[in-house]
Enzyme design. Structure first.
Site, PDB file in Angstrom:
ATOM      1  N   VAL A   1      17.434  36.192   2.421  1.00  0.00           N
ATOM      2  CA  VAL A   1      16.305  37.116   2.577  1.00  0.00           C
ATOM      3  C   VAL A   1      16.298  38.169   1.476  1.00  0.00           C
ATOM      4  O   VAL A   1      15.258  38.429   0.860  1.00  0.00           O
ATOM      5  CB  VAL A   1      16.344  37.765   3.986  1.00  0.00           C
ATOM      6  CG1 VAL A   1      15.418  38.967   4.069  1.00  0.00           C
ATOM      7  CG2 VAL A   1      15.953  36.733   5.036  1.00  0.00           C
TER       8      VAL A   1
ATOM      9  N   ASP B   1      24.908  44.228  -3.592  1.00  0.00           N
ATOM     10  CA  ASP B   1      25.693  43.493  -2.598  1.00  0.00           C
ATOM     11  C   ASP B   1      27.126  43.955  -2.692  1.00  0.00           C
ATOM     12  O   ASP B   1      27.584  44.371  -3.768  1.00  0.00           O
ATOM     13  CB  ASP B   1      25.587  41.973  -2.849  1.00  0.00           C
ATOM     14  CG  ASP B   1      25.831  41.165  -1.585  1.00  0.00           C
ATOM     15  OD1 ASP B   1      26.979  41.211  -1.095  1.00  0.00           O
ATOM     16  OD2 ASP B   1      24.894  40.517  -1.086  1.00  0.00           O
TER      17      ASP B   1
ATOM     18  N   ARG C   1      11.073  30.952   5.706  1.00  0.00           N
ATOM     19  CA  ARG C   1      11.944  29.854   6.129  1.00  0.00           C
ATOM     20  C   ARG C   1      12.692  29.342   4.905  1.00  0.00           C
ATOM     21  O   ARG C   1      12.089  29.170   3.837  1.00  0.00           O
ATOM     22  CB  ARG C   1      11.109  28.702   6.715  1.00  0.00           C
ATOM     23  CG  ARG C   1      10.394  29.054   7.996  1.00  0.00           C
ATOM     24  CD  ARG C   1       9.237  28.123   8.239  1.00  0.00           C
ATOM     25  NE  ARG C   1       8.271  28.195   7.141  1.00  0.00           N
ATOM     26  CZ  ARG C   1       7.244  27.363   6.984  1.00  0.00           C
ATOM     27  NH1 ARG C   1       7.065  26.378   7.826  1.00  0.00           N
ATOM     28  NH2 ARG C   1       6.412  27.500   5.970  1.00  0.00           N
TER      29      ARG C   1
ATOM     30  N   LEU D   1       6.895  20.951  17.307  1.00  0.00           N
ATOM     31  CA  LEU D   1       6.898  20.016  18.435  1.00  0.00           C
ATOM     32  C   LEU D   1       7.528  18.682  18.021  1.00  0.00           C
ATOM     33  O   LEU D   1       7.133  17.635  18.525  1.00  0.00           O
ATOM     34  CB  LEU D   1       5.470  19.777  18.947  1.00  0.00           C
ATOM     35  CG  LEU D   1       4.860  20.848  19.854  1.00  0.00           C
ATOM     36  CD1 LEU D   1       3.475  20.436  20.327  1.00  0.00           C
ATOM     37  CD2 LEU D   1       5.750  21.154  21.057  1.00  0.00           C
TER      38      LEU D   1
ATOM     39  N   ALA E   1      10.624  16.395  18.291  1.00  0.00           N
ATOM     40  CA  ALA E   1      11.895  16.243  19.012  1.00  0.00           C
ATOM     41  C   ALA E   1      12.992  15.924  18.003  1.00  0.00           C
ATOM     42  O   ALA E   1      12.744  15.277  16.982  1.00  0.00           O
ATOM     43  CB  ALA E   1      11.774  15.123  20.028  1.00  0.00           C
TER      44      ALA E   1
ATOM     45  N   GLY F   1      18.985  24.660  14.686  1.00  0.00           N
ATOM     46  CA  GLY F   1      20.205  25.259  14.134  1.00  0.00           C
ATOM     47  C   GLY F   1      19.820  26.333  13.152  1.00  0.00           C
ATOM     48  O   GLY F   1      18.740  26.925  13.251  1.00  0.00           O
TER      49      GLY F   1
ATOM     50  N   CYS G   1      19.161  31.617  12.132  1.00  0.00           N
ATOM     51  CA  CYS G   1      18.236  32.507  12.849  1.00  0.00           C
ATOM     52  C   CYS G   1      18.053  32.154  14.322  1.00  0.00           C
ATOM     53  O   CYS G   1      18.445  32.928  15.195  1.00  0.00           O
ATOM     54  CB  CYS G   1      16.887  32.524  12.138  1.00  0.00           C
ATOM     55  SG  CYS G   1      16.982  33.324  10.535  1.00  0.00           S
TER      56      CYS G   1
ATOM     57  N   ARG H   1      24.769  26.749   8.285  1.00  0.00           N
ATOM     58  CA  ARG H   1      25.099  27.603   9.429  1.00  0.00           C
ATOM     59  C   ARG H   1      24.467  27.025  10.700  1.00  0.00           C
ATOM     60  O   ARG H   1      23.265  26.766  10.742  1.00  0.00           O
ATOM     61  CB  ARG H   1      24.596  29.039   9.186  1.00  0.00           C
ATOM     62  CG  ARG H   1      25.424  29.769   8.130  1.00  0.00           C
ATOM     63  CD  ARG H   1      24.924  31.181   7.890  1.00  0.00           C
ATOM     64  NE  ARG H   1      23.731  31.236   7.075  1.00  0.00           N
ATOM     65  CZ  ARG H   1      23.169  32.362   6.637  1.00  0.00           C
ATOM     66  NH1 ARG H   1      23.697  33.526   6.966  1.00  0.00           N
ATOM     67  NH2 ARG H   1      22.087  32.333   5.891  1.00  0.00           N
TER      68      ARG H   1
HETATM   69  P1  NAD Z   1      23.098  36.233   4.344  1.00  0.00           P
HETATM   70  O1  NAD Z   1      24.311  36.185   5.188  1.00  0.00           O
HETATM   71  O2  NAD Z   1      22.697  35.039   3.554  1.00  0.00           O
HETATM   72  O3  NAD Z   1      23.207  37.458   3.315  1.00  0.00           O
HETATM   73  C1  NAD Z   1      23.602  38.752   3.682  1.00  0.00           C
HETATM   74  C2  NAD Z   1      24.144  39.440   2.423  1.00  0.00           C
HETATM   75  O4  NAD Z   1      24.351  40.825   2.735  1.00  0.00           O
HETATM   76  C3  NAD Z   1      25.495  38.892   1.954  1.00  0.00           C
HETATM   77  O5  NAD Z   1      25.423  38.551   0.587  1.00  0.00           O
HETATM   78  C4  NAD Z   1      26.467  40.069   2.179  1.00  0.00           C
HETATM   79  O6  NAD Z   1      27.523  40.117   1.253  1.00  0.00           O
HETATM   80  C5  NAD Z   1      25.536  41.252   2.051  1.00  0.00           C
HETATM   81  N1  NAD Z   1      26.013  42.490   2.687  1.00  0.00           N
HETATM   82  C6  NAD Z   1      26.575  42.664   3.904  1.00  0.00           C
HETATM   83  N2  NAD Z   1      26.841  43.965   4.119  1.00  0.00           N
HETATM   84  C7  NAD Z   1      26.429  44.640   3.006  1.00  0.00           C
HETATM   85  C8  NAD Z   1      26.411  46.027   2.647  1.00  0.00           C
HETATM   86  N3  NAD Z   1      26.881  46.990   3.452  1.00  0.00           N
HETATM   87  N4  NAD Z   1      25.929  46.356   1.423  1.00  0.00           N
HETATM   88  C9  NAD Z   1      25.460  45.412   0.589  1.00  0.00           C
HETATM   89  N5  NAD Z   1      25.440  44.085   0.886  1.00  0.00           N
HETATM   90  C10 NAD Z   1      25.911  43.705   2.097  1.00  0.00           C
HETATM   91  O7  NAD Z   1      21.932  36.661   5.332  1.00  0.00           O
HETATM   92  P2  NAD Z   1      20.381  36.149   5.324  1.00  0.00           P
HETATM   93  O8  NAD Z   1      20.311  34.745   5.776  1.00  0.00           O
HETATM   94  O9  NAD Z   1      19.749  36.562   4.067  1.00  0.00           O
HETATM   95  O10 NAD Z   1      19.813  37.038   6.524  1.00  0.00           O
HETATM   96  C11 NAD Z   1      19.689  38.446   6.421  1.00  0.00           C
HETATM   97  C12 NAD Z   1      18.886  38.952   7.601  1.00  0.00           C
HETATM   98  O11 NAD Z   1      17.569  38.409   7.553  1.00  0.00           O
HETATM   99  C13 NAD Z   1      19.454  38.553   8.969  1.00  0.00           C
HETATM  100  O12 NAD Z   1      19.203  39.565   9.876  1.00  0.00           O
HETATM  101  C14 NAD Z   1      18.634  37.332   9.314  1.00  0.00           C
HETATM  102  O13 NAD Z   1      18.540  37.137  10.711  1.00  0.00           O
HETATM  103  C15 NAD Z   1      17.277  37.695   8.748  1.00  0.00           C
HETATM  104  N6  NAD Z   1      16.427  36.556   8.405  1.00  0.00           N
HETATM  105  C16 NAD Z   1      16.977  35.452   7.822  1.00  0.00           C
HETATM  106  C17 NAD Z   1      16.148  34.393   7.475  1.00  0.00           C
HETATM  107  C18 NAD Z   1      16.726  33.148   6.846  1.00  0.00           C
HETATM  108  O14 NAD Z   1      16.022  32.148   6.779  1.00  0.00           O
HETATM  109  N7  NAD Z   1      17.963  33.160   6.354  1.00  0.00           N
HETATM  110  C19 NAD Z   1      14.776  34.472   7.704  1.00  0.00           C
HETATM  111  C20 NAD Z   1      14.247  35.618   8.276  1.00  0.00           C
HETATM  112  C21 NAD Z   1      15.083  36.664   8.620  1.00  0.00           C
END
Ligand code: NAD
Length: 460
Positions: free
Chosen positions: A12, A31, A154, A253, A255, A260, A263, A330
């Protein structure tokens, strides 16, 4: 042009940072993972996402996008700060908010002037207030607004989803912050993307409620598939008949092996835990995850039925990522299948176009191949777990010749035509569709005729 800091460079954060830079904003992505930042600075993207590498390169070259581990400098030099860190599940099903609160603490520690703090991570309703308390608790004189701007992209189509969303949700604690956010997203606003401008709590709820409803559609059709199997109905026809009702809609929809990814599983249990924290009984929401767990177990049971025992069998898994076009494994259903197979003494061979390495990190005994035909050689059964496009056009006669006899195929995504698989000579099992055995004479009745997915697609 606005100055933006994106905290967290995962799926994200990196997609949002690159797209916001492409809108013309000056974006610094930070990061805590030094290796990740080094990779990004060397011009590489640390995970697979179509077209992201090019977008990152273009915006880096134009000087609008940069990467850093220097949170203090990034926060001081940006007006708007997006929190995009992970919110995984705790073993209790509650949401682990430690990354969000740690990011909030850093913001409170380093900010010097007015900031808009935008939560893009998926967080339980009420988090905005808590983030404000964490930041305000660091120093009393701080001036900031809190915004909730949940992300709906997504993996696999993340850039397109970000650039052309169905809607943009912005919940803000002040008009000043709301106006600034509309400005950040000006290109989308000018392209008539519907905007839901609301309060912080409602925006937080929209994300959880949306994910829970989408997951419930998947669990629902999976349960319908089980009933279809018991009575000889075809879940593909049932889903199509349902989906043409505009109140239902055709999407989510299909099946399959159960949902997984990073999210749906955690968001569904997180929403149930949030409700429980206030003593609210939510039997429908609670059932979504239970149904998904059962569906994953059903896939393992189906395979056991097909090969009788896993011990000393060689099973080939096609597709490891939780969905096509990503290397994210994941909570991928394939991992649960592999875990059961290895625990019961099977040898597991696998092929995924991009996720082999990620899956191998989880299982040292998993043998991955760079080619699906090598992976299937000698297998007592082939199990298709992820519907990558390349599997739709795979050379099935070549696979038939490569696998052990009898040739057995479990298709957990219903991508093949049961009649064609039968004609080829496979013992073919799919989800929610009548099972045809090799050599069994076709029954020329309407339901057998309708089994042809080619026929269904001609009609669509
Ligand atoms: P991710 O695990 O791929 O990435 C998270 C990043 O944040 C990592 O690189 C980590 O090192 C960094 N991080 C953690 N703590 C930190 C801090 N204090 N300072 C700086 N960096 C830090 O996560 P993601 O899949 O990108 O998801 C992030 C959020 O977005 C989640 O809440 C998720 O539910 C939501 N989200 C994800 C998706 C998806 O498809 N992956 C879609 C919509 C929403």
């Amino acid at each position: 042009m606005r100055t933006i800091c994106v905290v967290g460079t995962g799926y994200v954060g990196l997609v949002s940072g690159a797209c916001l830079a492409d809108f013309g904003n000056a974006v610094v992505c930070v990061d805590i993972n030094q290796e990740r930042i080094d990779t990004l600075r060397s011009g590489k993207v640390p995970f697979y996402e179509p077209a992201l590498q090019e977008l990152v390169a273009r915006n880096t070259e134009r000087g609008r996008l940069s990467f850093s581990t220097e949170l203090a400098f990034a926060i001081k030099s940006s007006e708007t700060i997006f929190i995009c860190v992970g919110t995984p599940s705790l073993p209790t099903g509650e949401v682990d908010m430690s990354f969000v609160f740690s990011a909030a603490e850093s913001i409170g520690r380093y900010m010097e002037d007015y900031k808009i703090i935008v939560n893009k991570s998926t967080v339980p309703v009420g988090t905005g207030v808590k983030v404000a308390e964490v930041i305000g608790g660091m120093r009393t004189e701080l001036d900031f607004d809190i915004v909730s701007n949940p992300e709906f992209l997504r993996e696999g189509s993340a850039i397109d989803d970000f650039m052309h969303p169905d809607r943009l949700v912005i919940g803000a604690s002040s008009r000043r912050a709301l106006e600034a956010m509309v400005d950040v997203y000006r290109p989308l606003y000018q392209n008539d993307v519907p905007m839901v401008l609301t309060d912080v709590e409602s925006a937080e709820m929209i994300k959880y409620a949306s994910n829970a409803l989408l997951a419930s559609k998947i669990s629902f059709i999976n349960e319908i598939a089980g009933i279809c199997e018991a009575f000889g109905a075809d879940v593909g026809a049932v889903a199509r008949g349902m989906g043409l009702d505009e109140r239902i809609g055709p999407r989510s929809l299909s099946a399959g092996a159960g949902y997984g990814g990073s999210c749906f599983p955690k968001d569904v249990t997180g929403l149930a835990a949030t409700a429980a924290s206030r003593g609210i009984d939510t039997p429908v929401i609670g059932a979504i995850d239970r149904s998904n767990v059962l569906q994953r177990q059903r896939m393992i049971a189906k395979l056991r039925d097909l090969v009788e025992s896993f011990s000393n069998r060689t099973i080939c898994i096609l597709g490891l990522s939780f969905k096509p076009d990503t290397d994210d494994v994941r909570e991928a259903p394939a991992l649960e299948m592999i875990s059961a197979l290895l625990a019961e003494g099977a040898a597991v061979h696998a092929y995924d176009p991009v996720a082999n390495d990620r899956a191998r990190e989880q299982f040292s005994d998993l043998v991955c191949f760079e080619d699906p035909y090598q992976a299937t050689a000698g297998a007592d059964a082939v199990v298709l777990m992820t519907e990558w496009n390349e599997f739709r056009n795979i050379d099935l006669p070549r696979i038939l010749a490569a696998v052990a006899t009898p040739p057995r195929f479990l298709d957990c995504r219903n991508i093949y035509d049961p009649r064609e698989m039968q004609d080829l000579g496979f013992e073919y099992v799919s989800i929610g569709r009548p099972r045809l055995l090799p050599g069994e004479p076709p029954q020329e009745d309407v339901s057998t005729w309708a089994l042809s997915s080619r026929f269904s697609s001609l009609r669509s």
